[in-house]
Design an enzyme around this catalytic site. Structure first.
Site, mmCIF file in Angstrom:
data_model
loop_
_atom_site.group_PDB
_atom_site.id
_atom_site.type_symbol
_atom_site.label_atom_id
_atom_site.label_comp_id
_atom_site.label_asym_id
_atom_site.label_seq_id
_atom_site.Cartn_x
_atom_site.Cartn_y
_atom_site.Cartn_z
ATOM 1 N N ASP A 160 0.857 -1.181 0.000
ATOM 2 C CA ASP A 160 0.000 0.000 0.000
ATOM 3 C C ASP A 160 0.898 1.238 0.000
ATOM 4 O O ASP A 160 2.121 1.138 0.083
ATOM 5 C CB ASP A 160 -0.954 -0.024 1.193
ATOM 6 C CG ASP A 160 -0.239 0.016 2.537
ATOM 7 O OD1 ASP A 160 0.965 0.319 2.570
ATOM 8 O OD2 ASP A 160 -0.880 -0.266 3.561
ATOM 9 N N SER A 161 0.293 2.413 -0.090
ATOM 10 C CA SER A 161 1.089 3.631 -0.254
ATOM 11 C C SER A 161 1.412 4.323 1.058
ATOM 12 O O SER A 161 2.204 5.258 1.086
ATOM 13 C CB SER A 161 0.331 4.621 -1.140
ATOM 14 O OG SER A 161 -0.822 5.100 -0.468
ATOM 15 N N HIS B 259 -5.171 -21.149 10.796
ATOM 16 C CA HIS B 259 -6.493 -21.636 10.391
ATOM 17 C C HIS B 259 -7.247 -20.589 9.584
ATOM 18 O O HIS B 259 -7.773 -20.879 8.504
ATOM 19 C CB HIS B 259 -7.339 -22.035 11.601
ATOM 20 C CG HIS B 259 -8.795 -22.114 11.246
ATOM 21 N ND1 HIS B 259 -9.340 -23.207 10.612
ATOM 22 C CD2 HIS B 259 -9.802 -21.184 11.349
ATOM 23 C CE1 HIS B 259 -10.622 -22.961 10.356
ATOM 24 N NE2 HIS B 259 -10.925 -21.744 10.797
ATOM 25 N N ASP C 291 -2.575 8.391 -1.890
ATOM 26 C CA ASP C 291 -3.920 8.963 -1.969
ATOM 27 C C ASP C 291 -4.331 9.563 -0.639
ATOM 28 O O ASP C 291 -3.704 9.319 0.389
ATOM 29 C CB ASP C 291 -4.931 7.891 -2.384
ATOM 30 C CG ASP C 291 -5.044 6.758 -1.361
ATOM 31 O OD1 ASP C 291 -4.039 6.470 -0.678
ATOM 32 O OD2 ASP C 291 -6.120 6.151 -1.238
ATOM 33 N N GLY D 55 -1.095 5.757 2.633
ATOM 34 C CA GLY D 55 -2.184 6.714 2.755
ATOM 35 C C GLY D 55 -3.179 6.362 3.841
ATOM 36 O O GLY D 55 -3.612 7.236 4.604
ATOM 37 N N ASP E 204 -7.528 -7.678 0.416
ATOM 38 C CA ASP E 204 -6.660 -7.837 1.583
ATOM 39 C C ASP E 204 -7.426 -7.378 2.803
ATOM 40 O O ASP E 204 -8.356 -6.570 2.695
ATOM 41 C CB ASP E 204 -5.378 -7.008 1.442
ATOM 42 C CG ASP E 204 -5.637 -5.551 1.820
ATOM 43 O OD1 ASP E 204 -5.297 -5.148 2.948
ATOM 44 O OD2 ASP E 204 -6.213 -4.805 0.997
#
Length: 376
Positions: free
Chosen positions: A92-93, A340, A146, A95, A271
């Site tokens: 991710d960025s 699990h 962003d 942000g 995710d």
């Protein structure tokens, strides 16, 4: 990166595809375990690959920037080598993490100035610096920097955040064009659709992102506390605008039923920290429903942890044993539960893919979601 659609579902927008990156292939739809600080919490990389059967994992730019730092990651040859993971990685960025620091951050056109949650030191993330950090991390797929707003937000604030996200996207692309990859393989930039809960803003943003013509696209700013139906409406709207031939990534989502509903709307990648975070609190997701393993009803249940589970922990340990470990506050409890849940999430998307290939996804989804929501 290349992406091809291998099958579609006749009664929904679900599709099965294949992503090809420098570090291998990813069969979609796919769930990406979150490896925040170069580690999926409580899980060894060998277990990720062999038992959970993760095909791609996520790294967190904000946390990796703070620890161990880009100098260490660069010296190691990138995150893949540092953590000994030879399959694809997405970052991710930063942000979202910066957004979550609402009390200790300040947004400007330049970027976001914030205080570290670790030591209170000040830092500035600009679009260019986010790209530089992600270059040094070396992920196969990197996210544009962003600004997002929580839901609800005023129309004015949502529009302002969307517009700055679009301007920052251009700066991300310009920086990447001027600075080649560091480790001998390409990285793919995904822009992010914003616009909060406002359909006209989401439409404007999705059209802007579609015209950007990236190799893949992401939908951000959801799963931040809004009603599920709102999430589905926005996802449906945006997926109808983003290019059909490009992969679509819905960031930070969600429960097993959220994932199946959004696959039905045309999302390919997911995710979420939920499978590991909830596992550490004793919540298990299964095909029969949700289990709170700390409940007294499991104290003398010596049946396998999950008769339908795909990981070794499901057959080797009983419900009673795992409950005992949680009550005794043993570290092993969190590890077993995390393995699990992650294995279940990967089995979920793998089965969804199989149903799409068999052209039976939508009917199967409608049948299985009530079971997944059961509280056992």
């Amino acid at each position: 990166m290349n992406f091809k659609i291998e099958a579609t579902d006749a009664l929904s927008a679900a599709r099965a595809g294949e992503l090809i990156t420098a570090h291998g292939k990813v069969k979609t739809p796919i769930f990406m375990p979150v490896g925040t600080v170069a580690s999926v919490k409580s899980v060894h990389q060998r277990e990720l690959k062999e038992d959970i059967q993760a095909q791609i994992i996520l790294g967190n730019t904000y946390h990796l920037y703070l620890r161990p730092g880009i100098e260490i990651l660069n010296a190691a040859g990138g995150l893949h080598r540092f953590m000994n993971w030879d399959a694809p990685i997405l970052t991710d960025s930063g942000g979202f993490q910066v957004y979550s620091l609402s009390d200790i951050r300040k947004v400007s056109e330049e970027g976001v100035r914030f205080q570290s949650h670790i030591d209170g030191s000040y830092h500035l993330f600009s679009p260019e610096y986010s790209m530089e950090i992600q270059r040094n991390i070396g992920a196969d797929i990197i996210m544009a920097f962003d600004e997002l707003t929580g839901i609800p937000a005023t129309y004015q604030n949502a529009k302002k955040a969307m517009e700055v996200t679009h301007r920052w996207l251009e700066r991300c692309r310009n920086w990447l064009r001027e600075n080649p990859p560091l480790y001998g393989y390409p990285q793919t930039l995904f822009p992010i659709v914003q616009g909060n809960s406002y359909k006209d803003l989401r439409t404007e943003s999705a059209k802007y992102i579609a015209d950007f013509n990236a190799d893949g696209n992401a939908i951000g700013g959801l799963s931040v506390g809004e009603p599920e139906e709102m999430m589905y409406e926005i996802t449906d709207l945006v997926c109808g605008i983003l290019p059909q031939e490009k992969p679509r990534y819905l960031m930070g989502v969600g429960t097993p039923w959220n994932i199946l509903e959004c696959i039905s709307l045309g999302v390919d990648m997911f995710d979420c920290v939920m499978p590991t975070r909830n596992a550490r609190n004793g919540m298990l997701f299964t095909w029969n429903g949700v289990i709170n393993i700390k409940n007294a009803r499991w104290k003398d249940d010596f049946s396998p942890l999950d008769e339908n589970g795909t990981s070794y922990v499901d057959q080797q340990y009983s419900k009673a044993y795992l409950r005992h470990l949680f009550i005794a506050k043993e570290y092993l409890a969190k590890q077993i539960a995390s393995i699990h849940n992650l294995a279940f999430y990967l089995d979920l998307v793998r089965t969804a893919r199989q149903k799409i290939m068999e052209e039976s996804f939508e009917a199967w989804k409608n049948q299985v979601i009530p079971q997944l929501k059961n509280r056992l």
